[in-house]
Design a protein around this motif. Sequence first.
Motif, short mmCIF file in Angstrom:
data_model
loop_
_atom_site.label_atom_id
_atom_site.label_comp_id
_atom_site.label_asym_id
_atom_site.label_seq_id
_atom_site.Cartn_x
_atom_site.Cartn_y
_atom_site.Cartn_z
N SER A 175 0.81 -1.22 0.00
CA SER A 175 0.00 0.00 0.00
C SER A 175 0.84 1.27 0.00
CB SER A 175 -0.95 0.01 1.21
OG SER A 175 -0.22 0.00 2.42
N HIS A 176 2.05 1.21 0.59
CA HIS A 176 2.93 2.38 0.65
C HIS A 176 4.35 1.96 0.26
CE1 HIS A 176 -0.47 3.49 3.20
NE2 HIS A 176 -0.11 4.75 3.11
N PRO A 177 4.56 1.51 -0.97
CA PRO A 177 5.88 0.97 -1.35
C PRO A 177 7.01 1.97 -1.24
CG PRO A 177 4.50 1.32 -3.29
CD PRO A 177 3.61 1.50 -2.10
N GLU A 178 6.68 3.26 -1.37
CA GLU A 178 7.72 4.28 -1.32
C GLU A 178 8.37 4.40 0.06
OE1 GLU A 178 3.95 6.18 0.10
OE2 GLU A 178 4.51 4.78 -1.51
N LEU A 179 7.77 3.80 1.07
CA LEU A 179 8.29 3.90 2.43
C LEU A 179 9.35 2.84 2.73
CD1 LEU A 179 4.96 4.54 4.36
CD2 LEU A 179 6.60 6.22 3.47
N HIS A 180 9.61 1.94 1.76
CA HIS A 180 10.54 0.83 1.99
C HIS A 180 11.60 0.82 0.89
CE1 HIS A 180 7.77 -0.79 4.99
NE2 HIS A 180 6.80 -0.57 4.14
N SER A 181 12.76 0.28 1.23
CA SER A 181 13.81 0.14 0.22
C SER A 181 13.36 -0.87 -0.84
CB SER A 181 15.10 -0.35 0.87
OG SER A 181 14.97 -1.70 1.28
N PRO A 182 13.89 -0.76 -2.07
CA PRO A 182 13.49 -1.70 -3.12
C PRO A 182 13.72 -3.16 -2.74
CG PRO A 182 14.63 0.17 -4.09
CD PRO A 182 14.76 0.31 -2.59
N VAL A 183 14.85 -3.44 -2.08
CA VAL A 183 15.16 -4.83 -1.70
C VAL A 183 14.14 -5.34 -0.68
CG1 VAL A 183 16.82 -6.32 -0.53
CG2 VAL A 183 17.60 -4.66 -2.23
N LYS A 184 13.88 -4.54 0.35
CA LYS A 184 12.93 -4.95 1.37
C LYS A 184 11.53 -5.10 0.78
CE LYS A 184 11.55 -3.69 6.07
NZ LYS A 184 11.68 -2.68 7.16
N ARG A 185 11.17 -4.19 -0.09
CA ARG A 185 9.84 -4.22 -0.70
C ARG A 185 9.66 -5.52 -1.50
NH1 ARG A 185 10.05 0.66 -3.03
NH2 ARG A 185 10.69 -0.06 -5.07
N ARG A 186 10.65 -5.86 -2.33
CA ARG A 186 10.54 -7.08 -3.14
C ARG A 186 10.49 -8.32 -2.26
NH1 ARG A 186 14.24 -4.36 -6.53
NH2 ARG A 186 15.97 -5.49 -5.54
N PHE A 187 11.35 -8.35 -1.24
CA PHE A 187 11.42 -9.53 -0.38
C PHE A 187 10.09 -9.79 0.32
CE2 PHE A 187 12.10 -11.55 3.72
CZ PHE A 187 12.84 -12.67 3.36
N PHE A 188 9.53 -8.77 0.98
CA PHE A 188 8.32 -8.99 1.76
C PHE A 188 7.07 -9.13 0.89
CE2 PHE A 188 11.11 -7.45 5.13
CZ PHE A 188 10.85 -8.41 6.10
#
Length: 378
Positions: free
Chosen positions: A115-128
């Motif tokens: 819902s808020h992908p901009e709040l996370h690093s690209p690596v963390k976003r992809r992983f979770f």
Amino acid sequence: MRILLDATAVPADRGGVGRYLDDLLPALVRQGVDLVVVSQERDRDHLARLAPSAEVVAAPARIERRPARLVWEQVALPRLARGTRADVLHSPHYTMPLVPGVPVVVTLHDATFFSHPELHSPVKRRFFRTATRHAVRRAGALVVPSRATAREVRRHAGGAEALFHVAYHGVDTSLFHRVDGDDQARVARSLDLEGRPYVGFLGTLEPRKNVPALVRAWARSVTDLPEPPALVLAGGRGWDEQVAPTVAAVRAQHPHLVVRTPGYLPLGDLPGFLSGARVLAYPSLGEGFGLPVLEAMACGAVVLTTRELSLPEVGGEAVAYCGTDEESIARELRTLLDDAPRRERLAAAAVERAAGFDWDASARAHVAAYEAALGRRA
């Protein structure tokens, strides 16, 4: 029903998942769950004290490194589940084995990776995101801490409604409760704020907490007061690179204002810190649950937060709300600071509402998820 709970994802500082398991494990024991816990070696004695009737098994020391832990989870955890004759495996932090061999319950704490992908690093976003989608496809049941989290996961990753079990976090009222003026004064002295009012914040200084906007809003709302409350940003120094420059800019522009950034406060200081705050400001952009809000409410704090995602489920009508923008935070904060009778009403309502969140109820919801996973396999 025998449950193997994988606690190996808990970080060394215990963090959010550590706090979750520290309160959940004793509650599961009180519910009579036949529990086996696998943990990092460093946590073994701690978890054994929390859950004395559980069997606690230490995983190999090499899995302290995350890549090694993820490999161990895929290869060795299923073997451990078979070896302990577990009926259900509970993976309490997003990830699970690809081929577990037993029904699995996964806890999904948060949906902001979608819902808020901009709040996370690209690596963390992809992983979770990947871990969440896999859990939705393969787990026998999913535990989520709020209806908002269930709704957002289903919107972005799918899953039948029956798969999701909402288990609100509880609050340990033996620790988090209103404390007297002596405890409040002791914590204020430790912050070099003796006799001075303050606005508090509690949480990791990460982008989703919206701390730079809070700092600017606080400065706008208090700068003309004869005795402006200080601002205390308590919590770990996360990865929001805008916090430090924003604090520095406010200090330069308003040298009469006081900002404290003490980092983590000792757990025993939190009740005094929360009880002593004039307002506890938590203008988050989105939470899976929002435990600092609940803990502050239990301590009789006047909470100002947002209506984003799960936060209204926690605060109800016992907190004040603002938007996520600087202007709205400043306006609502100043309104609270100027209205002592309203603060008194909110403080009383907060204690009453917080009492409805308890870990035994959360444990019962977890047990229902275990039963559903086992029943689905049958």
